[in-house]
Write a protein that holds these residues in place. Structure first.
Motif: not given
Length: 157
Positions: A112-130
């Motif tokens: 699902c494209v929405l699941a993909e976009k939400m996963a991208d956002a989560h990874e960006a958030w994690r990357g920022s905190l990392a």
């Protein structure tokens, strides 16, 4: 995404412990008093950081918590994941395949494209905190903050 209030607690407490002299510790009661938090619940959260190897705990009258690693090795992501886990906040339940508007199976072979976009956002958030360590946070504090923190914690029991 909304994180529990305990996430703020452990981020601040880890930053506070990073301001102490090398080898110094603070008890959960001291940290709870410092931030006006419930000591029993704070202790539970701090123990999660011990289990994750981010804090070390000692017992006894002079016991308490201290960083288990240098501030430059402790990222905000590691702290957050120690208390909140690593599960992504969004879970696609494939509602696009249900109800009157259900898509045909052949249109749902891809994620699902929405699941993909939400996963991208989560990874960006994690990357920022990392990419942010406690050392980075300490460098951004006012120069007087560590001495003030040490003084105030020394005055609490």
């Amino acid at each position: 995404m909304k994180l529990p209030v305990s996430t703020e607690w452990v981020l601040h407490c880890a930053t506070t412990l990073a301001q102490l002299d090398a080898g110094a510790s603070a008890s959960a009661a001291q940290l709870a008093q410092y931030y006006d938090l419930p000591a029993a619940y704070l202790t539970k959260q701090l123990k999660a950081l011990v289990r994750a190897g981010l804090l070390a705990a000692t017992t006894g009258p002079r016991g308490g918590f201290r960083l288990a690693q240098p501030p430059s090795e402790i990222t905000l992501l590691r702290i957050v994941e120690a208390v909140d886990g690593t599960s992504p906040p969004y879970e696609c339940r494939e509602i696009r395949q249900r109800g009157r508007g259900a898509l045909p199976a052949e249109d749902c072979r891809r994620t699902c494209v929405l699941a993909e976009k939400m996963a991208d956002a989560h990874e960006a958030w994690r990357g920022s905190l990392a990419g942010v360590t406690l050392a980075d946070i300490l460098a951004a504090l006012p120069p007087s903050a560590p001495a003030r923190t040490r003084l105030l914690l020394a005055g609490t029991a």
